[in-house]
Enzyme design. Structure first.
Site, short mmCIF file in Angstrom:
data_model
loop_
_atom_site.label_atom_id
_atom_site.label_comp_id
_atom_site.label_asym_id
_atom_site.label_seq_id
_atom_site.Cartn_x
_atom_site.Cartn_y
_atom_site.Cartn_z
N HIS A 97 -5.38 44.37 0.66
CA HIS A 97 -4.51 45.12 -0.26
C HIS A 97 -3.12 44.50 -0.25
O HIS A 97 -2.62 44.09 0.79
CB HIS A 97 -4.44 46.58 0.20
CG HIS A 97 -3.77 47.50 -0.77
ND1 HIS A 97 -2.39 47.55 -0.91
CD2 HIS A 97 -4.27 48.39 -1.64
CE1 HIS A 97 -2.09 48.44 -1.83
NE2 HIS A 97 -3.21 48.98 -2.30
N CYS A 154 -4.19 45.78 -6.77
CA CYS A 154 -3.49 47.04 -6.95
C CYS A 154 -2.32 46.85 -7.91
O CYS A 154 -1.33 46.20 -7.57
CB CYS A 154 -2.99 47.57 -5.60
SG CYS A 154 -2.16 49.17 -5.73
N HIS A 209 -7.25 49.05 -7.64
CA HIS A 209 -6.48 50.29 -7.76
C HIS A 209 -5.67 50.15 -9.04
O HIS A 209 -4.87 49.21 -9.17
CB HIS A 209 -5.50 50.46 -6.61
CG HIS A 209 -6.14 50.60 -5.27
ND1 HIS A 209 -5.39 50.61 -4.10
CD2 HIS A 209 -7.43 50.75 -4.90
CE1 HIS A 209 -6.21 50.76 -3.07
NE2 HIS A 209 -7.45 50.83 -3.53
N ASP A 218 -5.12 55.33 -8.82
CA ASP A 218 -4.35 55.36 -7.58
C ASP A 218 -3.39 56.53 -7.63
O ASP A 218 -3.66 57.52 -8.31
CB ASP A 218 -3.65 54.01 -7.39
CG ASP A 218 -3.36 53.70 -5.93
OD1 ASP A 218 -3.68 54.53 -5.07
OD2 ASP A 218 -2.81 52.63 -5.66
N HIS A 219 -2.27 56.41 -6.96
CA HIS A 219 -1.34 57.54 -6.82
C HIS A 219 -1.13 58.26 -8.15
O HIS A 219 -0.85 57.63 -9.17
CB HIS A 219 0.01 57.06 -6.31
CG HIS A 219 -0.08 56.30 -5.03
ND1 HIS A 219 0.90 55.42 -4.63
CD2 HIS A 219 -1.02 56.26 -4.06
CE1 HIS A 219 0.57 54.88 -3.47
NE2 HIS A 219 -0.60 55.38 -3.10
N TYR A 247 -1.83 62.22 -3.96
CA TYR A 247 -3.29 62.28 -3.98
C TYR A 247 -3.82 63.65 -4.35
O TYR A 247 -4.74 64.16 -3.71
CB TYR A 247 -3.85 61.82 -2.63
CG TYR A 247 -3.81 60.32 -2.48
CD1 TYR A 247 -4.78 59.52 -3.08
CD2 TYR A 247 -2.79 59.70 -1.77
CE1 TYR A 247 -4.75 58.13 -2.97
CE2 TYR A 247 -2.75 58.32 -1.64
CZ TYR A 247 -3.73 57.54 -2.24
OH TYR A 247 -3.67 56.17 -2.13
#
Length: 358
Positions: free
Chosen positions: A206, A244, A271, A316-317, A330
């Site tokens: 990542h 990501c 992501h 993702d977030h 999350y």
């Protein structure tokens, strides 16, 4: 693309698998044994129980995020060999229960870093926020307090047993610059990649989040040049990337559409999220919607579609919306919205492709 959703386990998440089941298009759960300290072996018994629970709800458990790397490995100290052997055993055990991808990172001390967990946005929601000046001028212990007080749930990368040793760790990293950290990563990869390759697992590193140095600590997975260096270390098919968009994309130097174009074939896991980047180096999470942030999410998804991407993807977030009380970044609602946006883009590109083929 194979849509997934990150879940933190029974009793450790405000979101349940029953909730996730109601999001159209989700095929798999991205999971981990979050009660395992970094460096400890993931036993077959524990893995089997978690995989069985996930599969009992109709999901696959192909992707693990993360098998955290002990600081001794990153530091390259005398204990690193023991922890590398533990990591190999965890890889073999995970493969036995069908895991295909392990997402991991090589960030010193801190994992993802934000200065505010519930920053208010104009629409009334809140989101993770990074204030550059605060990190430049703050005591790391102040940041630890901010993160630790944000939730009673575990926050990966911010494990109490590690943070209790923060002064000791900072002293140890005084001897580790980027060159040394790269050397320690190379040692780790050359040890574990043959095991991963034999087990049929892709080790998907990542990007650093954010992709630049904080508190004087080295950061090395920061852009396309980092990917090239990783390929130079090993061209093993198990030496892979987690693409990501929000982490690598938090630097304006990184064109995430170009990154997707060149490296999607080496990224079994993606992501996809958006951030709004400001000129002073601050950035905030936004919705996944392209127009809400600085990342060309439409372009990234189109590039993946053009390459017939079959890898694993997760939103993702997300923001914290509609009064949801959840782990920072999350929650259920905004990530579910993100999935529907990503699938909508994919469907639109697929329709256009089919129409053009007529």
């Amino acid at each position: 693309m194979n849509m997934t959703f990150r879940w933190y386990g029974q009793g450790n998440d405000t979101v349940t698998l029953e909730h996730i089941k109601q999001i159209p298009g989700v095929k798999g759960i991205v999971w981990a044994l979050h009660d395992k300290p970094a460096g400890e072996v993931w036993t077959k018994e524990d893995i089997a129980a978690e995989v069985a629970y996930i599969e009992s709800h109709g999901f696959h458990a192909d992707v693990v995020e993360s098998v955290n790397i002990h600081e001794s490995i990153k530091l390259g100290n005398a204990d690193s060999a023991r922890y590398i052997e533990n990591y190999k055993e965890s890889i073999r055990n995970l493969a036995e229960y069908g895991v295909k991808v392990i997402c991991y990172n090589f960030m010193p001390i801190f994992d993802w870093t934000r200065t505010e967990m519930f920053h208010p946005l104009e629409d009334g929601s809140t989101a993770l926020f990074f204030e550059n000046a605060k990190v430049l001028n703050a005591d790391p212990k102040e940041l630890i307090r901010t993160v630790s007080e944000a939730s009673d749930l575990t926050l990966p990368g911010w494990e109490p047993e590690k943070l209790d040793r923060i002064t000791e760790l900072f002293d140890a990293y005084k001897e580790v610059d980027e060159e040394k950290l790269w050397a320690n990563l190379e040692t780790f990869l050359k040890e574990i990649l043959p095991v991963a390759e034999e087990a049929g697992i892709k080790m998907a590193i990542h990007p650093d989040d954010p992709p630049f140095s904080i508190f004087g600590l080295p950061r090395i997975i920061t852009g396309a040049a980092s990917y090239e260096k990783l390929i130079e270390i090993s061209d093993s098919p198990s030496n892979a990337f987690t693409m990501c968009t929000g982490s690598m994309g938090a630097s304006k130097k990184n064109d995430m559409v170009a990154v997707a174009k060149k490296y999607a074939n080496r990224s079994p896991f993606a992501h996809i999220r958006n951030v709004q980047i400001y000129d002073n180096g601050d950035f905030t999470e936004t919705s996944h919607y392209t127009q809400d942030g600085s990342i060309d999410i439409k372009g990234v998804v189109k590039e993946l579609h053009d390459q017939n991407y079959t890898g694993y993807v997760r939103p993702d977030h997300g923001r914290h919306i509609w009064g949801e009380v959840c782990r920072p970044g999350y929650g259920l609602y905004d990530r579910a919205l993100g999935i529907m946006y990503l699938l909508g883009l994919w469907d639109a590109y697929e329709t256009t492709k089919n129409e053009n083929a007529l």
